[in-house]
Design an enzyme around this catalytic site. Structure first.
Site, PDB file in Angstrom:
ATOM      1  N   LYS A  22      43.965  13.001  14.797  1.00 47.67           N
ATOM      2  CA  LYS A  22      43.284  12.547  16.015  1.00 47.67           C
ATOM      3  C   LYS A  22      44.222  12.627  17.231  1.00 47.67           C
ATOM      4  O   LYS A  22      43.847  13.142  18.273  1.00 47.67           O
ATOM      5  CB  LYS A  22      42.827  11.090  15.819  1.00 47.67           C
ATOM      6  N   ASN A  23      45.432  12.115  17.059  1.00 46.57           N
ATOM      7  CA  ASN A  23      46.341  12.034  18.203  1.00 46.57           C
ATOM      8  C   ASN A  23      46.931  13.381  18.612  1.00 46.57           C
ATOM      9  O   ASN A  23      47.576  13.481  19.658  1.00 46.57           O
ATOM     10  CB  ASN A  23      47.465  11.030  17.936  1.00 46.57           C
ATOM     11  N   CYS A 116      43.873  -3.210  26.783  1.00 47.54           N
ATOM     12  CA  CYS A 116      43.146  -2.965  25.540  1.00 47.54           C
ATOM     13  C   CYS A 116      43.633  -4.006  24.561  1.00 47.54           C
ATOM     14  O   CYS A 116      44.530  -4.787  24.875  1.00 47.54           O
ATOM     15  CB  CYS A 116      43.388  -1.562  25.016  1.00 47.54           C
ATOM     16  N   ARG A 121      49.358  -1.830  28.346  1.00 43.94           N
ATOM     17  CA  ARG A 121      49.431  -0.372  28.316  1.00 43.94           C
ATOM     18  C   ARG A 121      49.182   0.295  29.668  1.00 43.94           C
ATOM     19  O   ARG A 121      48.184   1.000  29.846  1.00 43.94           O
ATOM     20  CB  ARG A 121      48.469   0.181  27.258  1.00 43.94           C
ATOM     21  N   ASP A 304      51.856   2.713  14.641  1.00 42.05           N
ATOM     22  CA  ASP A 304      50.517   2.901  14.076  1.00 42.05           C
ATOM     23  C   ASP A 304      50.477   2.665  12.560  1.00 42.05           C
ATOM     24  O   ASP A 304      49.392   2.723  11.966  1.00 42.05           O
ATOM     25  CB  ASP A 304      49.984   4.302  14.409  1.00 42.05           C
ATOM     26  N   ARG A 396      36.788   5.245  14.778  1.00 43.43           N
ATOM     27  CA  ARG A 396      37.511   5.945  15.831  1.00 43.43           C
ATOM     28  C   ARG A 396      38.609   6.832  15.239  1.00 43.43           C
ATOM     29  O   ARG A 396      39.017   7.794  15.878  1.00 43.43           O
ATOM     30  CB  ARG A 396      38.167   4.943  16.790  1.00 43.43           C
TER      31      ARG A 396
HETATM   32  C1  UD1 Z   1      50.184   6.927  21.683  1.00 44.99           C
HETATM   33  C2  UD1 Z   1      49.222   7.036  20.538  1.00 44.99           C
HETATM   34  C3  UD1 Z   1      49.054   5.679  19.862  1.00 44.99           C
HETATM   35  C4  UD1 Z   1      50.411   5.106  19.472  1.00 44.99           C
HETATM   36  C5  UD1 Z   1      51.381   5.131  20.654  1.00 44.99           C
HETATM   37  C6  UD1 Z   1      52.796   4.730  20.276  1.00 44.99           C
HETATM   38  C7  UD1 Z   1      47.737   8.820  21.247  1.00 44.99           C
HETATM   39  C8  UD1 Z   1      46.386   9.209  21.732  1.00 44.99           C
HETATM   40  N1  UD1 Z   1      47.948   7.506  21.044  1.00 44.99           N
HETATM   41  O1  UD1 Z   1      49.623   6.014  22.631  1.00 44.99           O
HETATM   42  O2  UD1 Z   1      48.231   5.843  18.707  1.00 44.99           O
HETATM   43  O3  UD1 Z   1      50.263   3.779  19.032  1.00 44.99           O
HETATM   44  O4  UD1 Z   1      51.429   6.439  21.234  1.00 44.99           O
HETATM   45  O5  UD1 Z   1      53.293   5.585  19.299  1.00 44.99           O
HETATM   46  O6  UD1 Z   1      48.584   9.647  21.011  1.00 44.99           O
HETATM   47  N2  UD1 Z   1      53.914   2.525  28.776  1.00 44.99           N
HETATM   48  C9  UD1 Z   1      54.097   2.078  30.076  1.00 44.99           C
HETATM   49  N3  UD1 Z   1      53.734   2.908  31.107  1.00 44.99           N
HETATM   50  C10 UD1 Z   1      53.203   4.147  30.904  1.00 44.99           C
HETATM   51  C11 UD1 Z   1      53.026   4.597  29.572  1.00 44.99           C
HETATM   52  C12 UD1 Z   1      53.406   3.757  28.530  1.00 44.99           C
HETATM   53  O7  UD1 Z   1      54.571   0.954  30.310  1.00 44.99           O
HETATM   54  O8  UD1 Z   1      52.885   4.835  31.872  1.00 44.99           O
HETATM   55  C13 UD1 Z   1      54.319   1.649  27.633  1.00 44.99           C
HETATM   56  C14 UD1 Z   1      53.142   1.191  26.806  1.00 44.99           C
HETATM   57  O9  UD1 Z   1      52.522   0.047  27.342  1.00 44.99           O
HETATM   58  C15 UD1 Z   1      53.798   0.953  25.458  1.00 44.99           C
HETATM   59  C16 UD1 Z   1      54.884   2.026  25.395  1.00 44.99           C
HETATM   60  O10 UD1 Z   1      55.096   2.417  26.744  1.00 44.99           O
HETATM   61  O11 UD1 Z   1      54.398  -0.320  25.431  1.00 44.99           O
HETATM   62  C17 UD1 Z   1      54.535   3.252  24.576  1.00 44.99           C
HETATM   63  O12 UD1 Z   1      53.238   3.680  24.905  1.00 44.99           O
HETATM   64  P1  UD1 Z   1      52.760   5.198  24.785  1.00 44.99           P
HETATM   65  O13 UD1 Z   1      53.719   5.984  23.965  1.00 44.99           O
HETATM   66  O14 UD1 Z   1      52.437   5.705  26.142  1.00 44.99           O
HETATM   67  O15 UD1 Z   1      51.399   5.029  23.981  1.00 44.99           O
HETATM   68  P2  UD1 Z   1      50.163   5.955  24.106  1.00 44.99           P
HETATM   69  O16 UD1 Z   1      50.637   7.320  24.498  1.00 44.99           O
HETATM   70  O17 UD1 Z   1      49.110   5.304  24.920  1.00 44.99           O
END
Ligand code: UD1
Length: 416
Positions: A22-23, A116, A121, A304, A396
């Site tokens: 999925k990711n 969420c 996030r 995850d 999902r």
């Molecule tokens: C992706 C995965 C999700 C997984 C996560 C961490 C997908 C679609 N989803 O989510 O399943 O749990 O990686 O491995 O691939 N953050 C900020 N600012 C930003 C972006 C991130 O503060 O602009 C923080 C987030 O709140 C979190 C951390 O960085 O605490 C990591 O998040 P991130 O790697 O971005 O998660 P996702 O990409 O949303």
């Protein structure tokens, strides 16, 4: 709303095939926005999140056709570069359209994902990166509005490792003028899968899989066909389910290459895991030994898989410490596991789990995707019946869950 009924106490045994990730599929489908030519993807899982994204792409003007696990996208015309709140709120990964839209159309309006269940996030790093590449970005009325005639290559440094942030900026940089360097880039295998797809489309990317990715912008990208990598979290989840039940399973269409840190912990817990070509075998002891984990960006232990390991520790021999370092509110499954009789204490981002001999079936509620997977695992080992409510969370991310579990000998039924 659908529920899942599990009759616990059966040892999992047999074979199941793992679906496409999925990711990896989510960003890769968004990459189709970067070209006027049709792109075909195979091994695309049939999941609600994928359906949501295809709908989102469709309302932008992308022509979508599906045939089994193949999806063809034709983004020759994008007449509405907008991701509305109604769609983004159900799936945070919709933010992945932002980078490709700005790069291809020079403009995008994408709803802010908002909070969420597993934490705030934010998407500030996505925005900061696009601004550094010359985009004018305004956050107004709950939308990120980005505009730029053409992005310019830049040196980008993200404050933390962000998976979708890295993917968004890597896609945007493909059509930028000049070279972009992303430092502190995420090293997740899904980032590499996306890079491989982009390279097949004509992008010039090096370093994907390391923490420095270099992208030399090109004028345009072309169509291609690409097979989505196996889902490493689905793989890990089935390994945990088999391990918790003292089972013996073989998972096909996957590889230990993507799940090293998880396999390592399962072996510490007493499982025998062997790697075959495109398959994994696991044989579990009658009772697992508890294992402590600490989540961190790849290649360390994935957040995850945290909930699933809480479930297996709940019935293992001994005590384990679980530390969550990625998301601030990702222990909601703990209270549901307690309803099944688990002994779990939470202090901040640390959970201490004392394994108990037996869990008892009860009605529990899924709170997010991976939390629901931990409840399935707990339900499989609990005495009697467990009913999981709100299983749209499971839909999902787990393709044909009941079918796959049934093939492994579980008694699982969807109540509609
Ligand atoms: C992706 C995965 C999700 C997984 C996560 C961490 C997908 C679609 N989803 O989510 O399943 O749990 O990686 O491995 O691939 N953050 C900020 N600012 C930003 C972006 C991130 O503060 O602009 C923080 C987030 O709140 C979190 C951390 O960085 O605490 C990591 O998040 P991130 O790697 O971005 O998660 P996702 O990409 O949303």
């Amino acid at each position: 709303m659908d529920k899942l009924l599990i009759e616990g106490g059966r040892r999992l045994a047999g074979e199941a095939a793992i679906s496409g990730a999925k990711n990896a599929a989510l960003p890769i489908l968004c990459a189709a926005l970067l070209t006027r030519e049709p792109v075909t993807f195979t091994n695309v899982p049939q999941l609600n999140d994928i359906g949501t994204l295809l709908k989102l792409l469709g309302q932008m003007g992308v022509k979508v056709s599906r045939d089994g696990d193949a999806v063809t996208l034709d983004a020759s015309v994008i007449d509405n570069p907008v991701a509305p709140y109604e769609m983004v709120k159900t799936m945070r990964a919709s933010i992945l359209v932002l980078g490709p839209l700005v790069a291809r159309c020079g403009e995008a309006r994408v709803s802010l994902p908002g909070g969420c269940a597993i934490g705030a996030r934010p998407v500030d790093q996505h925005i900061k990166g696009l601004q550094a590449m010359g985009a004018e970005v305004q956050v107004e009325h709950g939308y990120v509005h980005a505009m730029v005639p053409r992005l310019t290559g830049a040196r980008l440094f993200t404050d933390m490792v962000t998976v979708t942030g890295t993917e968004n900026l890597m896609m945007a940089a493909c059509l930028a003028n000049g070279e972009t360097v992303i430092e502190n880039a995420a090293r997740e295998p899904e980032v590499v899968d996306l890079a491989n797809c982009l390279i097949a489309m004509g992008a010039r990317i090096s370093g994907a899989g390391t923490d420095v990715i270099r992208i030399r912008g090109v004028e345009s990208l072309s169509g291609t066909t690409h097979r989505i990598m196996p889902d490493r979290i689905e793989t890990g989840t089935y390994l945990c389910a088999a391990a918790a039940t003292g089972g013996e399973i073989r998972l096909t269409r996957t590889s230990t290459a993507y799940v090293d840190s998880v396999v390592d912990k399962l072996m510490d817990a007493g499982c025998d895991v062997t790697s075959e070509r495109d398959a994994i075998r696991l044989k579990a002891p009658a009772r697992l030994t508890s294992v402590s984990i600490r989540t961190s960006p790849y290649p360390a232990f994935p957040t995850d898989m945290q909930a699933q390991f809480m479930a297996i520790n709940a019935v293992a021999n001994g005590a384990a410490m679980i530390r969550e370092t990625i998301f601030e509110n990702r222990f909601m499954h703990a209270v549901e596991l307690q309803r099944l009789g688990a002994d779990i204490r939470i202090d901040g981002n640390t959970a201490v789990v004392h394994g108990v001999e037996r869990l008892q079936g009860a009605t529990v509620m899924a709170t997010d995707l991976r939390a629901s997977a931990s409840l399935v695992i707990a339900g499989l080992v609990a005495d009697g019946e467990t009913v999981i409510e709100r299983i749209y969370h499971l839909d999902r991310g787990y393709e044909r869950l009941e079918e796959k579990l049934a093939a492994l000998g579980a008694r699982v039924r969807r109540l509609t």
